[in-house]
Scaffold this active site. Sequence first.
Site, PDB file in Angstrom:
ATOM      1  N   ASP A 217     -70.664 -83.603  16.486  1.00 57.30           N
ATOM      2  CA  ASP A 217     -71.241 -82.263  16.462  1.00 57.30           C
ATOM      3  C   ASP A 217     -72.532 -82.326  17.270  1.00 57.30           C
ATOM      4  OD1 ASP A 217     -72.283 -79.794  15.913  1.00 57.30           O
ATOM      5  OD2 ASP A 217     -72.428 -80.073  13.737  1.00 57.30           O
ATOM      6  N   LYS A 252     -78.400 -72.734  20.811  1.00 60.92           N
ATOM      7  CA  LYS A 252     -79.808 -73.142  20.818  1.00 60.92           C
ATOM      8  C   LYS A 252     -80.316 -73.326  22.241  1.00 60.92           C
ATOM      9  CE  LYS A 252     -78.293 -74.414  16.615  1.00 60.92           C
ATOM     10  NZ  LYS A 252     -77.331 -73.696  15.852  1.00 60.92           N
TER      11      LYS A 252
HETATM   12  C1  LMR Z   1     -79.568 -74.283  10.883  1.00 62.52           C
HETATM   13  O1  LMR Z   1     -79.148 -75.356  10.455  1.00 62.52           O
HETATM   14  O2  LMR Z   1     -80.599 -73.759  10.461  1.00 62.52           O
HETATM   15  C2  LMR Z   1     -78.787 -73.566  11.953  1.00 62.52           C
HETATM   16  O3  LMR Z   1     -77.788 -74.384  12.452  1.00 62.52           O
HETATM   17  C3  LMR Z   1     -78.296 -72.243  11.529  1.00 62.52           C
HETATM   18  C4  LMR Z   1     -77.114 -72.295  10.637  1.00 62.52           C
HETATM   19  O4  LMR Z   1     -76.106 -71.699  10.974  1.00 62.52           O
HETATM   20  O5  LMR Z   1     -77.195 -72.909   9.562  1.00 62.52           O
END
Ligand code: LMR
Length: 398
Positions: A217, A252
Amino acid sequence: MLTETTRARRLADLEPVPDDSLLKLITLCNADPRPDKIDVGVGVFRDASGNTPILKVMKEAEQRLLDTQVTKAYLGSAGDKCFAELLRPILLGEHADDPRIAGAQTPGGCGALRLGFELIAIANPSARVFLGTPSWPNHAPIIGAVGLEVVEYPYYERGQGAVRFEDMIAALRSGEPGDVALLHGCCHNPTGADLSEEQWRDVRDAVVDRGLIPFIDIAYQGFGRGLDEDAFGVRLMLSACDEVIVAQSCDKNFSCYRDRLGSIWVKTGSAEATTTAMGHVFQLSREMWSMPPDHPAACAHIILEDPELRARWLVELEGMRNRINSVRQTLAAADPRLAFIGRQFGMFSMLPLSVDQVLKLRTDHAIYMAESGRFNVVGMSDAQIDRFTAAVVEALDA
Ligand code: LMR
């Protein structure tokens, strides 16, 4: 007559679902009327003023799209194929020409994760997925939703800011051929504690020795050390393993969070087998969302295809990376107990605070972070950093 156990179930019989911890935090923080509140909950990049601006290159690409797009006819389950082709060398590096690797656009990294695990579940329903904890709170639910077993192992030592590497290797070495190792490509969420290149090599050896499938990931490429450096683990696994899945997010690094831009990449031992696997990927996408949203991919396509816009995207990405790393250094210098933050990468770090301490920070200081102690290092503006560190140090002293 229906008995108690066989009676028809109705929608009204549904049990309430616990709130998603990160999404709930957004609601709680939004509802707090205190003007000086600090939102270090969900992972969105904020600049020195505390805003999450649309990238300038994205604005320009959106304008070009508006001016030139002549149809919104369907593209198909693979989405914008040019977007995936343009992304290919950025993610895969020296593996970009490997015909055994195929990619397709997805709705964010989350869509890619779901697709990848659905694919594993079709190929091998008894595969177990090794998941280091703590992890992104949505990992285990996604894996569970496709019916695969999750095997958790401890990944991180809170307070030390360090990876529990021996535990990780021991867990992976207990895997059986066909099991899956879910790995964070870079900028570990929620801890910020990445594997070193040497540790990646040891993980590769364990994965190869045990016949595991690495499932990587990678949601923050470019936020840690650089685009190529952050893809080190992905490319290492592609070099060593016949079967690899990568779930990638552009939400992001193109700062287009709500538009949902990601991709899935599948490698098998032959180009033919990869084509067949991608056939399943497209069938699965068709069943779930039919086709991914076009807008963010069309804009990223415009940016990556135009040398001038691409160069400006790299500069804006570097700007985000530099702010992340400079805030990390500021936080690390505030107290010896925060020094570990300066050795980590990406948007997140995890403070060694109890749930009570985290909740007290909310009540007393209007500081919103996850109950685990995870916080977004660039969630606060520059003007809020001193107040944040003072409150955290007070909590650590208590
Ligand atoms: C996070 O971990 O804050 C981000 O990846 C947003 C999410 O979808 O959780």
